[in-house]
Design an enzyme around this catalytic site. Structure first.
Site, PDB file in Angstrom:
ATOM      1  N   HIS A  60       0.838  -1.202   0.000  1.00 14.31           N
ATOM      2  CA  HIS A  60       0.000   0.000   0.000  1.00 14.31           C
ATOM      3  C   HIS A  60       0.876   1.258   0.000  1.00 14.31           C
ATOM      4  O   HIS A  60       0.453   2.314  -0.472  1.00 14.31           O
ATOM      5  CB  HIS A  60      -0.905   0.038   1.236  1.00 14.31           C
ATOM      6  CG  HIS A  60      -1.977  -1.000   1.244  1.00 14.31           C
ATOM      7  ND1 HIS A  60      -1.764  -2.279   1.703  1.00 14.31           N
ATOM      8  CD2 HIS A  60      -3.275  -0.947   0.855  1.00 14.31           C
ATOM      9  CE1 HIS A  60      -2.886  -2.976   1.604  1.00 14.31           C
ATOM     10  NE2 HIS A  60      -3.820  -2.192   1.101  1.00 14.31           N
ATOM     11  N   ASP A 112      -4.706  -6.124  -7.519  1.00 14.18           N
ATOM     12  CA  ASP A 112      -4.865  -5.421  -6.254  1.00 14.18           C
ATOM     13  C   ASP A 112      -5.133  -3.950  -6.606  1.00 14.18           C
ATOM     14  O   ASP A 112      -4.985  -3.530  -7.759  1.00 14.18           O
ATOM     15  CB  ASP A 112      -3.605  -5.576  -5.403  1.00 14.18           C
ATOM     16  CG  ASP A 112      -3.890  -5.551  -3.905  1.00 14.18           C
ATOM     17  OD1 ASP A 112      -4.976  -5.086  -3.521  1.00 14.18           O
ATOM     18  OD2 ASP A 112      -3.016  -5.970  -3.128  1.00 14.18           O
TER      19      ASP A 112
END
Length: 485
Positions: free
Chosen positions: A184, A256
């Site tokens: 992230h 993702d």
């Protein structure tokens, strides 16, 4: 320059968008009618089950075969239970119990819960082998540290979800379990030979393919020998070569979230990341949580432009659309739900728990929960024993913001039960536990990824392998603290 309507529709058919709130804004439905594949729901979209069902029905009124996705792993990563914690233990507890039939039943229950509110694509299970204990993003989301263990539970999880009509999405290919950074926030690197990847990380994905998983999610991780300087999400060798060619996967490859720095920062922008992912072999692109119509249109325009300047072959875009359409058709087919035992989650949490010592030495304690952070994947979900303690007092303190003397004063003559996550990695928590245990009866409940560390003189040590609502109840029961409402 105006975008070609046909190319725009094709591009939209590869995208999973998102929006804030408990009701969809007008643009969310309008784009579905114009070809958008679907939306991902996050905690901010989820209230009561009836509200979620209304929301998914609203979306399907615009496109009956819309893909409505969610991250519902059970355990520490839950969206349906984001306000209370999940009623099911996560993968680490299921791996510790090591009963694949129990894992199948838990995932069937999760699938039934999702199907009941109109969600048809679960961005789960996590099938990464957590081979690095200090992994900041996987941890208790993994079934374990061994490939054979993770593989047998992967097949069971896929079977359970899909039996109830919810498509499974095994993640994060080719394996996020050996990373020490969070994709992230940056692009993690797993610098190992392909032989190690094949032996350690790929068996669970092979098991998912064998079990018929409808989708596999790519990871924003770099494996230099396989992906070069970029992430697997942008690597034809990883997606077209390894996943499709070597493992024989024929379903939809899902990315993702492209907003993550491991993708967007590497490509230069989210639209460019979308093009790079499609060119590498991805079919369905998760944009992320912060999405508006302008961003979706910018991505669609970039994809259309890429078909004209050589970055993306039209045939590859059409192939992605076909695979996404196949996933949507499968997911739109109703299937009868398997009945769910209401106590299944707590039963599974009990079986995945380790209790060392005699709980009888800790009657009527003060419960001290150490403040713990959370990963971006988890979000701020309640955890701990609080909801299960009845009249037993609990306080919450930062381990580095209190002293043994302060906790002893708060406890008086009561024993103390200390609750935390990854306690072994906190010098402050270890010091507090050691000093308190030298003076009074102390119990410790570890609710994160466990370690071999055991504090001296502690009367009871409990390892829950997760911090869900179910894990908390099982731990409270084990220490005889649980009070039924």
């Amino acid at each position: 320059m105006a975008i070609d309507p046909g190319l725009r529709r094709l591009a939209l058919n590869t995208l999973l968008a998102a929006f804030p709130g408990h009701a969809a804004p007008d643009w969310a439905g309008e784009l579905l009618a114009e070809g958008l594949a679907g939306h991902t729901l996050f905690g901010a979209n989820v209230g009561e089950p009836e509200q979620v069902a209304r929301l998914t029905a609203q979306l399907r009124s615009a496109r009956p075969d819309a893909l409505i996705a969610i991250d519902e792993e059970g355990g520490d990563v839950t969206r349906l239970g984001h306000r209370t914690g999940s009623p099911y233990p996560g993968n680490a507890a299921l791996g510790a119990a090591d009963d694949p039939e129990l894992t199948r039943r838990i995932y069937a229950a999760i699938g039934a819960d999702l199907a009941a509110v109109g969600i048809n694509l679960n961005l789960a299970p996590t099938v990464d082998v957590n081979s690095v204990a200090e992994n900041p993003i996987i941890g208790t989301r993994s079934f374990g540290a061994g490939p054979a263990l993770v593989a047998r539970h992967t097949g069971a999880a896929v079977a359970g979800l899909q039996a109830n009509g919810v498509a499974a999405c095994a993640k994060h290919f080719p394996g996020h379990g050996a990373t020490v950074t969070d994709s992230h926030l940056e692009l993690p690197t797993v610098d190992v030979p392909l032989a190690v990847l094949r032996e350690r990380d790929l068996p669970p994905f092979a098991a998912a393919v064998e079990a018929g998983t409808r989708a596999v999610m790519s990871a924003h991780i770099r494996v230099p020998e396989l992906t070069g300087d970029g992430p697997a999400t942008f690597s034809r060798a990883a997606l077209a070569g390894l996943l499709r060619g070597e493992l024989g996967f024929r379903g939809a490859i899902v990315t993702d979230a492209l907003e993550m720095r491991g993708a967007a920062a590497t490509a230069g922008s989210i639209p460019r990341a979308a093009v790079a992912a499609l060119a590498a072999g991805a079919d369905l692109l998760c944009i992320g949580a912060v999405v508006d119509r302008a961003l979706v249109e910018a991505i669609a325009a970039e994809i259309a432009a890429a078909t004209g300047d050589g970055r993306l072959a039209l045939a590859r875009l059409e192939d992605a659309v076909a695979r996404t359409a196949e996933l949507a058709a499968w997911s739109a087919t109703p299937r009868p739900a398997e009945p769910v035992d209401g106590d299944l989650g707590v039963e599974a949490a009990r079986r995945g728990m380790i209790v060392e010592g005699d709980p009888a030495e800790l009657r009527s304690p003060l419960v001290v929960q150490f403040v713990a952070g959370h990963s971006i994947a988890e979000g701020r979900v309640p955890w701990g024993l609080g909801p299960h303690l009845g009249g037993i007092e609990q306080i919450e303190v930062p381990a580095d913001g209190t002293t043994p003397e302060a906790l002893a004063a708060a406890a008086g003559d009561r024993p103390i039960v200390l609750v935390g996550r990854r306690l072994h990695s906190s010098p402050a928590a270890r010091t507090l536990i050691g000093k308190l245990a030298a003076e009074r009866p102390v119990g410790v409940i570890e609710m994160g990824w466990p370690s071999p560390w055991r504090p001296e003189r502690v009367r009871v040590y409990v390892v829950t392998h997760g911090a869900s609502l179910a894990n908390g109840r099982a731990a409270a029961e084990a220490l005889r603290l649980h009070h039924s409402a």
